[in-house]
Design an enzyme around this catalytic site. Structure first.
Site, PDB file in Angstrom:
ATOM      1  N   ARG A 165      -7.064  12.130  -5.042  1.00 59.90           N
ATOM      2  CA  ARG A 165      -8.334  11.469  -4.693  1.00 59.90           C
ATOM      3  C   ARG A 165      -9.466  12.492  -4.582  1.00 59.90           C
ATOM      4  O   ARG A 165     -10.599  12.207  -4.967  1.00 59.90           O
ATOM      5  CB  ARG A 165      -8.166  10.730  -3.352  1.00 59.90           C
ATOM      6  CG  ARG A 165      -9.395   9.958  -2.915  1.00 59.90           C
ATOM      7  CD  ARG A 165      -9.217   9.377  -1.536  1.00 59.90           C
ATOM      8  NE  ARG A 165      -9.022  10.410  -0.542  1.00 59.90           N
ATOM      9  CZ  ARG A 165      -8.688  10.176   0.727  1.00 59.90           C
ATOM     10  NH1 ARG A 165      -8.479   8.945   1.140  1.00 59.90           N
ATOM     11  NH2 ARG A 165      -8.550  11.170   1.574  1.00 59.90           N
ATOM     12  N   ARG A 168       0.814  -1.224   0.000  1.00 60.43           N
ATOM     13  CA  ARG A 168       0.000   0.000   0.000  1.00 60.43           C
ATOM     14  C   ARG A 168       0.849   1.276   0.000  1.00 60.43           C
ATOM     15  O   ARG A 168       0.444   2.303   0.533  1.00 60.43           O
ATOM     16  CB  ARG A 168      -0.965   0.029   1.201  1.00 60.43           C
ATOM     17  CG  ARG A 168      -2.047  -1.036   1.106  1.00 60.43           C
ATOM     18  CD  ARG A 168      -3.198  -0.737   2.056  1.00 60.43           C
ATOM     19  NE  ARG A 168      -4.130  -1.855   2.053  1.00 60.43           N
ATOM     20  CZ  ARG A 168      -4.759  -2.315   3.125  1.00 60.43           C
ATOM     21  NH1 ARG A 168      -4.572  -1.747   4.297  1.00 60.43           N
ATOM     22  NH2 ARG A 168      -5.592  -3.330   3.035  1.00 60.43           N
ATOM     23  N   ARG A 179      -3.131   6.489   0.856  1.00 58.64           N
ATOM     24  CA  ARG A 179      -3.695   7.571   1.660  1.00 58.64           C
ATOM     25  C   ARG A 179      -2.729   8.310   2.570  1.00 58.64           C
ATOM     26  O   ARG A 179      -3.026   9.407   3.012  1.00 58.64           O
ATOM     27  CB  ARG A 179      -4.844   7.015   2.520  1.00 58.64           C
ATOM     28  CG  ARG A 179      -6.039   6.573   1.705  1.00 58.64           C
ATOM     29  CD  ARG A 179      -7.040   5.821   2.556  1.00 58.64           C
ATOM     30  NE  ARG A 179      -6.536   4.526   2.970  1.00 58.64           N
ATOM     31  CZ  ARG A 179      -7.220   3.650   3.697  1.00 58.64           C
ATOM     32  NH1 ARG A 179      -8.434   3.948   4.112  1.00 58.64           N
ATOM     33  NH2 ARG A 179      -6.704   2.485   4.029  1.00 58.64           N
ATOM     34  N   ASP A 229      -6.838  -3.212  -7.520  1.00 56.15           N
ATOM     35  CA  ASP A 229      -7.586  -3.822  -6.424  1.00 56.15           C
ATOM     36  C   ASP A 229      -7.695  -5.314  -6.704  1.00 56.15           C
ATOM     37  O   ASP A 229      -7.746  -5.721  -7.873  1.00 56.15           O
ATOM     38  CB  ASP A 229      -8.979  -3.198  -6.301  1.00 56.15           C
ATOM     39  CG  ASP A 229      -9.653  -3.611  -4.999  1.00 56.15           C
ATOM     40  OD1 ASP A 229      -9.411  -2.944  -3.972  1.00 56.15           O
ATOM     41  OD2 ASP A 229     -10.389  -4.614  -4.990  1.00 56.15           O
ATOM     42  N   TYR A 248     -15.252 -12.333  -0.611  1.00 58.84           N
ATOM     43  CA  TYR A 248     -15.884 -11.053  -0.977  1.00 58.84           C
ATOM     44  C   TYR A 248     -17.155 -11.290  -1.785  1.00 58.84           C
ATOM     45  O   TYR A 248     -18.198 -10.692  -1.525  1.00 58.84           O
ATOM     46  CB  TYR A 248     -14.919 -10.196  -1.805  1.00 58.84           C
ATOM     47  CG  TYR A 248     -13.999  -9.322  -0.999  1.00 58.84           C
ATOM     48  CD1 TYR A 248     -14.495  -8.215  -0.304  1.00 58.84           C
ATOM     49  CD2 TYR A 248     -12.638  -9.574  -0.935  1.00 58.84           C
ATOM     50  CE1 TYR A 248     -13.642  -7.402   0.430  1.00 58.84           C
ATOM     51  CE2 TYR A 248     -11.781  -8.762  -0.201  1.00 58.84           C
ATOM     52  CZ  TYR A 248     -12.284  -7.675   0.481  1.00 58.84           C
ATOM     53  OH  TYR A 248     -11.454  -6.874   1.212  1.00 58.84           O
TER      54      TYR A 248
END
Length: 352
Positions: free
Chosen positions: A41, A28, A32, A78, A155
């Site tokens: 974003r 990652r 963020r 993803d 998922y």
């Protein structure tokens, strides 16, 4: 063992060369915690736009490369990205995570799934990976990544993130034949997807079975491991020289089993001591990790000591320095920079 400087550093380590220091990247690392990412974003609020529009995904993938010069640049994507190509639509809601509606709950739905053709359904992946290879040259290794069948099935069947996995486990324990049929279809599609990423420019591919750590060892052997092996086997038939990495969160209880998947490198989370991980996995398997992501909230001395401790315990060969999970959103950027800087000069620190 000497190696060519024409081969990027991380790839050399993944193939077993003994190098001066371990290569370093972070799970990652594009995301963020970086202001440049948050600004982008704000302009492009849809996650799927950011991960599926080539110009955005390329830019995001390269943000940490420009800032920190890690040895690995990972495709910004993803694990659910290939699902629409099978006929399973999904959306990612910023505050809630992935949503799959309708979830997969019946044999009829599983049998209606489409054959997976990445060139038709995911042509942007080729564009992104080709551009990344061109951009970084031999300065970094381009990493692809995919989700493993158990986690993708979880998922798709739960329909969203889950704390207890009761829906998929109920299916596993009540209707195992149905789940196995779904896992088999996912495994074959993911093997195709890994090959497509390699053909498009990925030099190493990491497979995330993020939720397999929620399985008991006997259920891991039934519902996760055979499908990881099925993917690795198919990929190695056509791309034997591309190193594969497997990561599972909360993997302490299944570490040896991860080694049986056939991957070249096991990415270890921070709940296992790296020296013990080496011992449990054996000499033939490389390791990645495994600094606690929260260590990056510590002092610089603390971060440095954790890096040195991990590297000493991992030993000289086939170790890629990384965190034991993804970097956390509030991590100070200067601490991330210090992590990379220290890792790159670690041989001087160890000799000092």
């Amino acid at each position: 063992m000497t190696g060519s400087t024409q081969i990027p550093y991380l790839l050399r380590a993944a193939r077993g060369e003994i190098l001066e220091r371990p290569p370093v990247w972070m799970m990652r690392q594009a995301g963020r915690y970086m202001k440049v990412y948050r600004d982008l974003r704000d302009r492009y609020p849809s996650f799927r736009d950011r991960s599926e529009k080539p110009e955005l995904a390329i830019e995001i993938s390269l943000q940490p490369f420009r800032a920190f010069r890690p040895d690995g640049v990972i495709l910004f994507s993803d694990i659910l990205t290939p699902l629409p190509g099978l006929g399973i639509p999904f959306d990612i809601v910023e505050s809630r995570g992935p949503i799959i509606d309708p979830p997969i709950r019946s044999l009829e739905q599983i049998r209606q799934l489409r054959p997976f053709d990445p060139e038709e359904s995911l042509p942007f992946i080729r564009q992104i990976l080709q551009a990344l290879r061109q951009e970084v040259g031999n300065q970094a290794t381009v990493l692809g990544f995919v989700g493993a069948p158990w986690t993708l099935a979880a998922y798709a069947i739960e329909g969203k993130s889950s704390k207890d996995y009761t829906v998929i486990k109920s299916m596993a324990f009540n209707e195992p034949a149905m789940l196995h049929e779904f896992l088999g279809k996912l495994a074959d599609a993911i093997a195709t997807y890994v090959r497509y990423q390699i053909d498009s420019g990925a030099q190493v591919v990491q497979m995330f079975d993020s939720w397999a750590g929620q399985l008991s060892p006997q259920d891991y052997d039934t519902f996760a491991l055979p499908y990881q092996q099925r993917i690795v086997q198919q990929v190695k038939e056509t791309h034997p020289d591309t190193p594969l990495i497997l990561y599972i969160s909360g993997s302490a209880g299944v570490l040896e089993r991860m080694g049986k998947s056939g991957v070249d490198i096991v990415s270890v989370d921070w709940t296992v001591d790296m020296a013990e991980a080496r011992q449990r996995l054996g000499a033939n398997i490389g390791v990645q990790g495994n600094v606690d992501p929260c260590a990056l909230f510590g002092s610089k001395e603390f971060i440095r000591d954790r890096i040195l401790d991990t590297i000493r315990k991992a030993g000289k060969s086939k170790h890629i320095l990384n965190l034991g999970h993804g970097i956390l959103p509030n991590t100070p950027e200067e601490n991330a920079a210090f992590f990379f800087e220290t890792a790159k000069h670690v041989n001087q620190l160890i000799l000092a």
